[in-house]
Design an enzyme around this catalytic site. Sequence first.
Site, PDB file in Angstrom:
ATOM      1  N   ARG A  75       0.860  -1.193   0.000  1.00 27.90           N
ATOM      2  CA  ARG A  75       0.000   0.000   0.000  1.00 27.90           C
ATOM      3  C   ARG A  75       0.891   1.236   0.000  1.00 27.90           C
ATOM      4  O   ARG A  75       1.960   1.247   0.601  1.00 27.90           O
ATOM      5  CB  ARG A  75      -0.907   0.018   1.229  1.00 27.90           C
ATOM      6  CG  ARG A  75      -2.094  -0.913   1.109  1.00 27.90           C
ATOM      7  CD  ARG A  75      -3.015  -0.785   2.290  1.00 27.90           C
ATOM      8  NE  ARG A  75      -2.432  -1.327   3.490  1.00 27.90           N
ATOM      9  CZ  ARG A  75      -1.896  -0.629   4.476  1.00 27.90           C
ATOM     10  NH1 ARG A  75      -1.902   0.700   4.434  1.00 27.90           N
ATOM     11  NH2 ARG A  75      -1.383  -1.222   5.525  1.00 27.90           N
ATOM     12  N   TYR A  87      -1.585  -3.532  -6.606  1.00 24.30           N
ATOM     13  CA  TYR A  87      -1.415  -4.152  -5.283  1.00 24.30           C
ATOM     14  C   TYR A  87      -2.759  -4.211  -4.527  1.00 24.30           C
ATOM     15  O   TYR A  87      -3.508  -3.227  -4.512  1.00 24.30           O
ATOM     16  CB  TYR A  87      -0.382  -3.380  -4.446  1.00 24.30           C
ATOM     17  CG  TYR A  87      -0.323  -3.950  -3.048  1.00 24.30           C
ATOM     18  CD1 TYR A  87       0.306  -5.168  -2.824  1.00 24.30           C
ATOM     19  CD2 TYR A  87      -0.969  -3.326  -1.988  1.00 24.30           C
ATOM     20  CE1 TYR A  87       0.299  -5.734  -1.559  1.00 24.30           C
ATOM     21  CE2 TYR A  87      -0.976  -3.881  -0.724  1.00 24.30           C
ATOM     22  CZ  TYR A  87      -0.343  -5.098  -0.516  1.00 24.30           C
ATOM     23  OH  TYR A  87      -0.365  -5.666   0.728  1.00 24.30           O
ATOM     24  N   GLY A  97      -4.228  -3.775  -1.538  1.00 22.97           N
ATOM     25  CA  GLY A  97      -4.829  -2.671  -0.781  1.00 22.97           C
ATOM     26  C   GLY A  97      -5.079  -1.427  -1.623  1.00 22.97           C
ATOM     27  O   GLY A  97      -5.880  -0.563  -1.248  1.00 22.97           O
ATOM     28  N   LYS A 131      -9.692  -2.266   1.639  1.00 28.35           N
ATOM     29  CA  LYS A 131      -9.332  -1.136   2.507  1.00 28.35           C
ATOM     30  C   LYS A 131     -10.087   0.133   2.092  1.00 28.35           C
ATOM     31  O   LYS A 131     -10.536   0.905   2.939  1.00 28.35           O
ATOM     32  CB  LYS A 131      -7.838  -0.866   2.433  1.00 28.35           C
ATOM     33  CG  LYS A 131      -6.982  -2.066   2.752  1.00 28.35           C
ATOM     34  CD  LYS A 131      -7.214  -2.542   4.137  1.00 28.35           C
ATOM     35  CE  LYS A 131      -6.221  -3.612   4.526  1.00 28.35           C
ATOM     36  NZ  LYS A 131      -6.455  -4.103   5.875  1.00 28.35           N
ATOM     37  N   HIS A 133     -10.742  -2.463  11.439  1.00 24.50           N
ATOM     38  CA  HIS A 133      -9.652  -3.306  10.935  1.00 24.50           C
ATOM     39  C   HIS A 133      -9.461  -4.460  11.925  1.00 24.50           C
ATOM     40  O   HIS A 133      -8.509  -4.462  12.705  1.00 24.50           O
ATOM     41  CB  HIS A 133      -8.400  -2.426  10.831  1.00 24.50           C
ATOM     42  CG  HIS A 133      -7.257  -3.049  10.108  1.00 24.50           C
ATOM     43  ND1 HIS A 133      -5.953  -2.664  10.329  1.00 24.50           N
ATOM     44  CD2 HIS A 133      -7.209  -4.003   9.144  1.00 24.50           C
ATOM     45  CE1 HIS A 133      -5.153  -3.359   9.536  1.00 24.50           C
ATOM     46  NE2 HIS A 133      -5.882  -4.176   8.813  1.00 24.50           N
ATOM     47  N   SER A 163      -1.383  -3.864  10.289  1.00 26.02           N
ATOM     48  CA  SER A 163      -1.022  -4.779   9.199  1.00 26.02           C
ATOM     49  C   SER A 163       0.242  -5.563   9.542  1.00 26.02           C
ATOM     50  O   SER A 163       1.179  -5.016  10.126  1.00 26.02           O
ATOM     51  CB  SER A 163      -0.749  -3.965   7.937  1.00 26.02           C
ATOM     52  OG  SER A 163      -1.818  -3.105   7.701  1.00 26.02           O
ATOM     53  N   ALA A 164       0.233  -6.828   9.142  1.00 27.57           N
ATOM     54  CA  ALA A 164       1.404  -7.701   9.282  1.00 27.57           C
ATOM     55  C   ALA A 164       1.861  -7.881  10.731  1.00 27.57           C
ATOM     56  O   ALA A 164       3.040  -8.036  11.011  1.00 27.57           O
ATOM     57  CB  ALA A 164       2.559  -7.214   8.404  1.00 27.57           C
ATOM     58  N   CYS A 165       0.907  -7.867  11.673  1.00 25.44           N
ATOM     59  CA  CYS A 165       1.220  -8.160  13.086  1.00 25.44           C
ATOM     60  C   CYS A 165       0.608  -9.492  13.499  1.00 25.44           C
ATOM     61  O   CYS A 165       0.440  -9.757  14.689  1.00 25.44           O
ATOM     62  CB  CYS A 165       0.661  -7.075  13.993  1.00 25.44           C
ATOM     63  SG  CYS A 165       1.681  -5.613  14.074  1.00 25.44           S
ATOM     64  N   LYS A 180      -2.571 -10.875  12.403  1.00 24.46           N
ATOM     65  CA  LYS A 180      -4.041 -10.994  12.499  1.00 24.46           C
ATOM     66  C   LYS A 180      -4.530 -12.301  11.889  1.00 24.46           C
ATOM     67  O   LYS A 180      -5.393 -12.969  12.447  1.00 24.46           O
ATOM     68  CB  LYS A 180      -4.742  -9.822  11.785  1.00 24.46           C
ATOM     69  CG  LYS A 180      -4.682  -8.543  12.561  1.00 24.46           C
ATOM     70  CD  LYS A 180      -5.911  -7.636  12.464  1.00 24.46           C
ATOM     71  CE  LYS A 180      -6.442  -7.355  11.085  1.00 24.46           C
ATOM     72  NZ  LYS A 180      -5.419  -6.779  10.197  1.00 24.46           N
ATOM     73  N   ASN A 231      -2.890 -15.099  11.537  1.00 29.54           N
ATOM     74  CA  ASN A 231      -2.536 -16.221  12.422  1.00 29.54           C
ATOM     75  C   ASN A 231      -3.516 -16.318  13.587  1.00 29.54           C
ATOM     76  O   ASN A 231      -3.956 -17.401  13.966  1.00 29.54           O
ATOM     77  CB  ASN A 231      -1.129 -16.041  13.004  1.00 29.54           C
ATOM     78  CG  ASN A 231      -0.056 -16.059  11.930  1.00 29.54           C
ATOM     79  OD1 ASN A 231      -0.309 -16.458  10.803  1.00 29.54           O
ATOM     80  ND2 ASN A 231       1.142 -15.615  12.279  1.00 29.54           N
ATOM     81  N   ASP A 252      -9.564  -9.672   8.768  1.00 29.23           N
ATOM     82  CA  ASP A 252      -9.085  -8.319   8.453  1.00 29.23           C
ATOM     83  C   ASP A 252     -10.093  -7.202   8.734  1.00 29.23           C
ATOM     84  O   ASP A 252      -9.700  -6.151   9.204  1.00 29.23           O
ATOM     85  CB  ASP A 252      -8.659  -8.260   6.979  1.00 29.23           C
ATOM     86  CG  ASP A 252      -7.780  -7.055   6.666  1.00 29.23           C
ATOM     87  OD1 ASP A 252      -6.941  -6.702   7.510  1.00 29.23           O
ATOM     88  OD2 ASP A 252      -7.939  -6.473   5.583  1.00 29.23           O
ATOM     89  N   ASN A 273       6.533  -8.547   1.674  1.00 25.82           N
ATOM     90  CA  ASN A 273       5.075  -8.348   1.689  1.00 25.82           C
ATOM     91  C   ASN A 273       4.402  -9.209   0.616  1.00 25.82           C
ATOM     92  O   ASN A 273       3.361  -8.851   0.080  1.00 25.82           O
ATOM     93  CB  ASN A 273       4.735  -6.868   1.486  1.00 25.82           C
ATOM     94  CG  ASN A 273       3.279  -6.567   1.811  1.00 25.82           C
ATOM     95  OD1 ASN A 273       2.690  -7.170   2.724  1.00 25.82           O
ATOM     96  ND2 ASN A 273       2.660  -5.665   1.064  1.00 25.82           N
ATOM     97  N   ARG A 320       2.112 -12.151  -0.800  1.00 27.99           N
ATOM     98  CA  ARG A 320       0.787 -12.442  -0.256  1.00 27.99           C
ATOM     99  C   ARG A 320       0.170 -13.694  -0.858  1.00 27.99           C
ATOM    100  O   ARG A 320       0.529 -14.108  -1.955  1.00 27.99           O
ATOM    101  CB  ARG A 320      -0.154 -11.257  -0.592  1.00 27.99           C
ATOM    102  CG  ARG A 320       0.274  -9.926   0.020  1.00 27.99           C
ATOM    103  CD  ARG A 320      -0.261  -9.799   1.394  1.00 27.99           C
ATOM    104  NE  ARG A 320       0.140  -8.587   2.079  1.00 27.99           N
ATOM    105  CZ  ARG A 320      -0.607  -7.998   3.024  1.00 27.99           C
ATOM    106  NH1 ARG A 320      -1.765  -8.492   3.386  1.00 27.99           N
ATOM    107  NH2 ARG A 320      -0.178  -6.939   3.649  1.00 27.99           N
ATOM    108  N   GLY A 334       0.087 -20.421  18.632  1.00 31.70           N
ATOM    109  CA  GLY A 334      -0.926 -21.244  19.291  1.00 31.70           C
ATOM    110  C   GLY A 334      -0.998 -21.009  20.795  1.00 31.70           C
ATOM    111  O   GLY A 334      -2.031 -21.251  21.435  1.00 31.70           O
ATOM    112  N   GLU A 335       0.105 -20.511  21.386  1.00 26.19           N
ATOM    113  CA  GLU A 335       0.108 -20.260  22.837  1.00 26.19           C
ATOM    114  C   GLU A 335      -0.707 -19.003  23.184  1.00 26.19           C
ATOM    115  O   GLU A 335      -1.040 -18.788  24.352  1.00 26.19           O
ATOM    116  CB  GLU A 335       1.539 -20.111  23.361  1.00 26.19           C
ATOM    117  CG  GLU A 335       2.444 -21.309  23.097  1.00 26.19           C
ATOM    118  CD  GLU A 335       2.055 -22.569  23.866  1.00 26.19           C
ATOM    119  OE1 GLU A 335       1.163 -22.491  24.724  1.00 26.19           O
ATOM    120  OE2 GLU A 335       2.652 -23.638  23.577  1.00 26.19           O
TER     121      GLU A 335
END
Length: 591
Positions: free
Chosen positions: A72, A200, A202, A209, A229, A251-253, A255, A257, A276, A371, A373, A498-499
Amino acid sequence: MTPLERWVEEQAALTKPDKVYWCDGSEEEAHRLIESGMKEERVAGRPVFYELNHATFPNSYLHRSHPTDVARTEHLTFVCHPDRETAGANNNWMDPEEAKEKMRKLSDGCMRGRTMYVLPYMMGHPDSPYSKACIQLTDVSYVAISMRIMTRMTKDVVGKIGQRGDFVKGLHSIGDFDPNKRFIMHFPDEHFVWSIGSGYGGNALLGKKCFALRIASWIGLKEGWLAEHMVIMGIQDPAGHVTYVTAALPSACGKTNLAMLESALPGYKIWTIGDDIAWLNVGLDGRLWAINPETGFFGVAPGTSMKTNPNMMRTLKKGIFYPTLFTNTALNIDTNEPWWEGMDGQAPDNAADWQGNKWDASSGAKAAHPNSRFTASVYQCPTLSPEFDNPKGVPISAVIFGGKRTHVKPLVVEGMNWQNNVFLGSRMGSETTAAATHQEGVMRRDPMAMLPFCGYNMADYFGHWLKIGKRLIHPPRVFSVNWFRTDEKGRYLWPGFGENIRVLKWIIDRVNSRVGAKETPIGLVPHLKDFSLDGLNISKESLEKLFDVDADEWRKEAGDIEEFYKKFGARIPKEIWTELHSLKAKLGMSQ
Ligand code: OXD
Ligand code: MN
């Protein structure tokens, strides 16, 4: 001629495609477009799609973008309200007429030699009172196929729009990929997004978005709901009870997972509704109800593996009715499979990098773009909630705000009341990532993970959150989480993935009044006795550090939050200042 037909004709007269093609969203059509994307259509001089190994990744294709078009572009993204103040310090602003004039010039003839695809799609289930009928025009099949995965794209939407002129409009062209002629312009009052120069996700999948967050947040302000978001998921406990929560992370933290986490605690299970975007409405019962307006995942590939996200890896191998797309990943040349850093197993001996050049592992260069995807249908996800297609959505009992902070922030903190909760969300910050083109690893404030996506002045957005709270008879509890705190050597203190179910368990235990909490100046934190640690190898010091509220660090943090609010001048609601002053007082700071 309907208003829709007239609008399409006007856009075609401006952009001058060779052909206009109305998509019906069928499976047969998708196959046809992919075929022509492999054989005839070209983007930046090369095929739009390359077929991958269908024995191991059924129905999957690789797309390689123009090398400058990988994320983005926030500095080229504008929100065009009639006045600058409505857009706020959180948005780039341009006068709507000036923006249109600029875009008209750039768009004149921009689709020459290409096909204009007309994409009719719904954001949200067609039977939901919260869904919206939309049309996007685009000149690349990659976007048409991606939109079919990410949204409910069918020709019925044309009938649904009928004679109405107030449908959501998106006009997209890849232009010539010149970054100096790349713009993503939003016209919130017209429910219109105009994007040129980028393919791209976004910037180009305008339902995501651009509409479902920036424009929808503005519609939500007018109509009394929230576009956020956020992940939406159900957490099932060992008694079979499902508690629904949403979680906002930048973004990319992680979410994606989190949305399909495989529980490390026996008896707990996650049900995925979205990874998202959440549209949140106050129900007649006074609870907050959430729908996911999308139907697909557009997730970051690097780091995704059987260890970090087994359910995503399974999802990626289930493409049957919907294709699965990989964008800017590397390619294992021997097996014709996608590959990225952090995937299971060894790096391939013989790989092409994200641009298709032979990859030399010893060079230290990444094979997949950081990045890169995948785009995959939610219907392939083994943890998809049975409530996914419920037009009403699901009732939300907890809202989680997160960010990537290597220092300062405890693993989990609970807000104390609605006003304090909004303050908690508004003060979130995160160290930046590769999902947008900016310097990585710098701390920026990102309230509710919405800084790049709030389509109006963020100060008014805080006010809107406060107002929504007044209508909630049964408000959700609100928490902040931080999986990313490190020790003095820079090692993560918390195992994550998973923890993280252990943190979610504490959250649902709080929601269901099973455990107490300890008050600190910044909110409530767990009593360690209530926090499930069975089977986890973690030292007492690490645990203490994870929950530590260091007054010195927080005094600095409070100063930084104040500086951030000041950018919004007098529009920050007084309730938010009250909360900040109260935090400062608790930390022994002068006002
Ligand atoms: C996304 C993002 O693609 O936040 O979801 O950048
Ligand atoms: Mn996102």
